[in-house]
Design a protein around this motif. Sequence first.
Motif, PDB file in Angstrom:
ATOM      1  N   PRO A 264       0.810  -1.227   0.000  1.00 53.07           N
ATOM      2  CA  PRO A 264       0.000   0.000   0.000  1.00 53.07           C
ATOM      3  C   PRO A 264       0.838   1.271   0.000  1.00 53.07           C
ATOM      4  O   PRO A 264       1.950   1.311   0.547  1.00 53.07           O
ATOM      5  N   LEU A 265       0.287   2.307  -0.628  1.00 55.52           N
ATOM      6  CA  LEU A 265       0.888   3.638  -0.549  1.00 55.52           C
ATOM      7  C   LEU A 265       0.847   4.153   0.885  1.00 55.52           C
ATOM      8  O   LEU A 265       1.788   4.760   1.384  1.00 55.52           O
ATOM      9  N   LEU A 266      -0.250   3.900   1.577  1.00 52.19           N
ATOM     10  CA  LEU A 266      -0.457   4.339   2.956  1.00 52.19           C
ATOM     11  C   LEU A 266      -0.746   3.118   3.819  1.00 52.19           C
ATOM     12  O   LEU A 266      -1.728   2.406   3.584  1.00 52.19           O
ATOM     13  N   ASP A 267       0.113   2.874   4.791  1.00 50.51           N
ATOM     14  CA  ASP A 267      -0.063   1.750   5.704  1.00 50.51           C
ATOM     15  C   ASP A 267      -1.128   2.117   6.730  1.00 50.51           C
ATOM     16  O   ASP A 267      -0.842   2.758   7.747  1.00 50.51           O
ATOM     17  N   LEU A 268      -2.363   1.719   6.474  1.00 53.22           N
ATOM     18  CA  LEU A 268      -3.475   2.100   7.353  1.00 53.22           C
ATOM     19  C   LEU A 268      -3.366   1.457   8.731  1.00 53.22           C
ATOM     20  O   LEU A 268      -3.960   1.943   9.692  1.00 53.22           O
ATOM     21  N   GLY A 269      -2.590   0.371   8.821  1.00 55.60           N
ATOM     22  CA  GLY A 269      -2.409  -0.274  10.115  1.00 55.60           C
ATOM     23  C   GLY A 269      -1.736   0.624  11.140  1.00 55.60           C
ATOM     24  O   GLY A 269      -1.901   0.427  12.350  1.00 55.60           O
ATOM     25  N   LEU A 270      -0.990   1.609  10.674  1.00 49.54           N
ATOM     26  CA  LEU A 270      -0.336   2.539  11.598  1.00 49.54           C
ATOM     27  C   LEU A 270      -1.350   3.288  12.458  1.00 49.54           C
ATOM     28  O   LEU A 270      -1.075   3.640  13.602  1.00 49.54           O
ATOM     29  N   PHE A 271      -2.527   3.536  11.903  1.00 51.86           N
ATOM     30  CA  PHE A 271      -3.512   4.347  12.611  1.00 51.86           C
ATOM     31  C   PHE A 271      -4.214   3.585  13.729  1.00 51.86           C
ATOM     32  O   PHE A 271      -5.008   4.155  14.466  1.00 51.86           O
ATOM     33  N   ALA A 272      -3.906   2.300  13.855  1.00 57.11           N
ATOM     34  CA  ALA A 272      -4.420   1.547  14.999  1.00 57.11           C
ATOM     35  C   ALA A 272      -3.693   1.951  16.283  1.00 57.11           C
ATOM     36  O   ALA A 272      -4.175   1.690  17.384  1.00 57.11           O
ATOM     37  N   SER A 388       7.156  14.647  14.775  1.00 54.17           N
ATOM     38  CA  SER A 388       7.840  13.577  14.052  1.00 54.17           C
ATOM     39  C   SER A 388       8.435  12.552  15.003  1.00 54.17           C
ATOM     40  O   SER A 388       8.369  11.349  14.757  1.00 54.17           O
ATOM     41  N   GLU A 389       9.011  13.040  16.111  1.00 52.33           N
ATOM     42  CA  GLU A 389       9.599  12.116  17.070  1.00 52.33           C
ATOM     43  C   GLU A 389       8.545  11.192  17.668  1.00 52.33           C
ATOM     44  O   GLU A 389       8.753   9.990  17.801  1.00 52.33           O
ATOM     45  N   VAL A 390       7.391  11.762  18.014  1.00 50.20           N
ATOM     46  CA  VAL A 390       6.330  10.945  18.598  1.00 50.20           C
ATOM     47  C   VAL A 390       5.773   9.975  17.557  1.00 50.20           C
ATOM     48  O   VAL A 390       5.549   8.795  17.845  1.00 50.20           O
ATOM     49  N   ALA A 391       5.567  10.462  16.334  1.00 49.17           N
ATOM     50  CA  ALA A 391       5.000   9.604  15.286  1.00 49.17           C
ATOM     51  C   ALA A 391       5.901   8.410  15.024  1.00 49.17           C
ATOM     52  O   ALA A 391       5.438   7.270  14.905  1.00 49.17           O
ATOM     53  N   VAL A 392       7.210   8.649  14.948  1.00 48.62           N
ATOM     54  CA  VAL A 392       8.149   7.560  14.673  1.00 48.62           C
ATOM     55  C   VAL A 392       8.361   6.691  15.900  1.00 48.62           C
ATOM     56  O   VAL A 392       8.425   5.465  15.815  1.00 48.62           O
ATOM     57  N   GLY A 393       8.448   7.329  17.075  1.00 52.61           N
ATOM     58  CA  GLY A 393       8.717   6.583  18.289  1.00 52.61           C
ATOM     59  C   GLY A 393       7.566   5.745  18.776  1.00 52.61           C
ATOM     60  O   GLY A 393       7.745   4.857  19.616  1.00 52.61           O
ATOM     61  N   SER A 394       6.361   5.984  18.266  1.00 54.24           N
ATOM     62  CA  SER A 394       5.189   5.249  18.743  1.00 54.24           C
ATOM     63  C   SER A 394       4.943   3.952  17.991  1.00 54.24           C
ATOM     64  O   SER A 394       4.024   3.217  18.327  1.00 54.24           O
ATOM     65  N   VAL A 395       5.749   3.668  16.970  1.00 54.37           N
ATOM     66  CA  VAL A 395       5.554   2.449  16.176  1.00 54.37           C
ATOM     67  C   VAL A 395       6.813   1.597  16.249  1.00 54.37           C
ATOM     68  O   VAL A 395       7.888   2.087  16.601  1.00 54.37           O
ATOM     69  N   PRO A 396       6.716   0.311  15.930  1.00 46.64           N
ATOM     70  CA  PRO A 396       7.910  -0.542  15.915  1.00 46.64           C
ATOM     71  C   PRO A 396       8.961  -0.016  14.948  1.00 46.64           C
ATOM     72  O   PRO A 396       8.646   0.655  13.964  1.00 46.64           O
ATOM     73  N   ALA A 397      10.228  -0.355  15.208  1.00 45.94           N
ATOM     74  CA  ALA A 397      11.335   0.165  14.415  1.00 45.94           C
ATOM     75  C   ALA A 397      11.186  -0.164  12.937  1.00 45.94           C
ATOM     76  O   ALA A 397      11.521   0.647  12.072  1.00 45.94           O
ATOM     77  N   GLU A 398      10.656  -1.369  12.646  1.00 46.63           N
ATOM     78  CA  GLU A 398      10.559  -1.759  11.241  1.00 46.63           C
ATOM     79  C   GLU A 398       9.498  -0.971  10.475  1.00 46.63           C
ATOM     80  O   GLU A 398       9.414  -1.049   9.248  1.00 46.63           O
ATOM     81  N   ARG A 399       8.686  -0.198  11.190  1.00 48.43           N
ATOM     82  CA  ARG A 399       7.658   0.609  10.520  1.00 48.43           C
ATOM     83  C   ARG A 399       7.952   2.105  10.625  1.00 48.43           C
ATOM     84  O   ARG A 399       7.126   2.932  10.272  1.00 48.43           O
ATOM     85  N   SER A 400       9.142   2.455  11.123  1.00 46.68           N
ATOM     86  CA  SER A 400       9.467   3.867  11.351  1.00 46.68           C
ATOM     87  C   SER A 400       9.555   4.653  10.050  1.00 46.68           C
ATOM     88  O   SER A 400       9.196   5.833  10.008  1.00 46.68           O
ATOM     89  N   GLY A 401      10.040   4.017   8.982  1.00 48.97           N
ATOM     90  CA  GLY A 401      10.117   4.716   7.704  1.00 48.97           C
ATOM     91  C   GLY A 401       8.749   5.123   7.195  1.00 48.97           C
ATOM     92  O   GLY A 401       8.539   6.245   6.739  1.00 48.97           O
ATOM     93  N   ALA A 402       7.801   4.188   7.269  1.00 47.04           N
ATOM     94  CA  ALA A 402       6.433   4.492   6.839  1.00 47.04           C
ATOM     95  C   ALA A 402       5.818   5.576   7.718  1.00 47.04           C
ATOM     96  O   ALA A 402       5.117   6.463   7.234  1.00 47.04           O
ATOM     97  N   ALA A 403       6.095   5.522   9.030  1.00 43.63           N
ATOM     98  CA  ALA A 403       5.545   6.525   9.946  1.00 43.63           C
ATOM     99  C   ALA A 403       6.095   7.911   9.628  1.00 43.63           C
ATOM    100  O   ALA A 403       5.353   8.904   9.640  1.00 43.63           O
ATOM    101  N   ALA A 404       7.398   8.005   9.329  1.00 42.04           N
ATOM    102  CA  ALA A 404       7.989   9.299   8.983  1.00 42.04           C
ATOM    103  C   ALA A 404       7.379   9.848   7.703  1.00 42.04           C
ATOM    104  O   ALA A 404       7.114  11.047   7.591  1.00 42.04           O
ATOM    105  N   GLY A 405       7.137   8.972   6.726  1.00 41.34           N
ATOM    106  CA  GLY A 405       6.528   9.417   5.474  1.00 41.34           C
ATOM    107  C   GLY A 405       5.132   9.971   5.680  1.00 41.34           C
ATOM    108  O   GLY A 405       4.754  11.003   5.103  1.00 41.34           O
TER     109      GLY A 405
END
Length: 502
Positions: A264-272, A388-405
Amino acid sequence: MTIDQRLEVRRTPPPTSRAPWLGVGVLTLPVFLVSMDASVLFLATPRLTAALRPSAAEQLWILDVYGFLIAGLLITMGNLGDRIGRRRLLLAGATLFGLASVVAAFAPSPEVLIAARAAMGVGGATLMPSSLSLLTNLFPDPAQRGRAIGVWTAAFAGGSALGPVIGGVLLHHFWWGSVFLINVPVLAVLLVAAPRWVPEFRTGGSDPFDLVGIVLSMLAILPSVYAIKHLATEGADLSAMAVGLFGLTMLAAFVAYERRTLFPLLDLGLFANRAFTAAILVALLGMVSLAAMFYLTGIYLQSVLGQDVLAAALAGLPVAVTVAVASMGASRVVAHLGVGRAFVVALLAAAAGNGVLLGLGVTHGLVLYMVGTSIAGVGYGVMFSVVSEVAVGSVPAERSGAAAGVSETCFELGSALGLAVLGSLAVAVFRSRDDGRGFGDTLSATLLSTHDQALADAARAAFVDGLHAATLVGVVLLVLSAVLVGRARLTLAGAAEGHHEG
């Protein structure tokens, strides 16, 4: 597949020990320009209107088509940089941005300027993710990387705040197109310095692009915004309703498609994740209010209070300083208050500053403007540095790139929506006060077309009413965001602690 999951990573080490920080200096140039160009036109609007005579809808498209295309393409361009090389994409985007800036500077019509701004948006979408990802690759040490990202964030916030000031100084000496030509020498420095001081990086990934998602997202955003603008300037009619319905249908289709596609272009799972969602909403709604504030007050200072463009630019210096200082001092605020309380205080400060602007009048308001925007600047500076710090820090490391985007996308989308939605609301209120007097599409157009002092005064009063309405909505959005963050404060604190431990 995220960056952390990919196995093939190719880097060129920097040539000297000083190169990382020289690279930081180089990489702040594009992000400063991208954020500056989102706001540099705010003080140029009266001059641009006099030269090109755009309609109210065209005027808003000139301002926000840039932000919408950046927002729509940021994640895609980040993925493209992983494949072809982030420095290579950075240089290609800088070239496109520079060429489009020249076209914009000499645009003979609103249509050409809108097209040039759109091309600048495509170029800008390559610059932001490339610069941030290249910067993080320069520093293996987390502490140094954190300081470097702080500099990058300050450049982003400072560019947005200084855009109107720089634009005002240029307009005092040159024509309106000069606000675009300033990009060219800065980008020339980037094109020369980046190959020397910024190492190439690419992951060699081969995940397919979500082309369907890209198309659906743009088909959702642009028609919806067109409908909002049309409703504000022309009123409700079948055309606006049909286009708006189409946009909402495409939005539903986009969400449905993103849920089932493998890449996906947007990982909707992040919003959980509650903390991630709260941070993203803060970025979006904060930028909505900030963009509207800068845009409407830029017109207010010149067309209502009668300040010349240089005086208006100088009046914007206090907010530029407070945004920059607060951005760089945000880490200390967080250390003292904790991330949750810092977010709430920042949002309430931004709301209070915007609330002061409700006192702006037709014959007075310069001091209130400087005080209100300075207070708001403190809140915005802290807020955006922590998002940005909270958005990236609130998800697992392997999803940090998607969170930053997603975080970067929401900054740009919020800016464009602020101009489109709150700008259109201000236009709608302005038009509603006409009562057959014969207003033009905008305040600037009205003042250019009449010598009737009573009509001009009525138009100025109508514009101030529109500014108050848009500002009030911005205040409400900021207060609601503070309530949301207050409820999520424990989750946010946990996310921040986990991020720092990692």
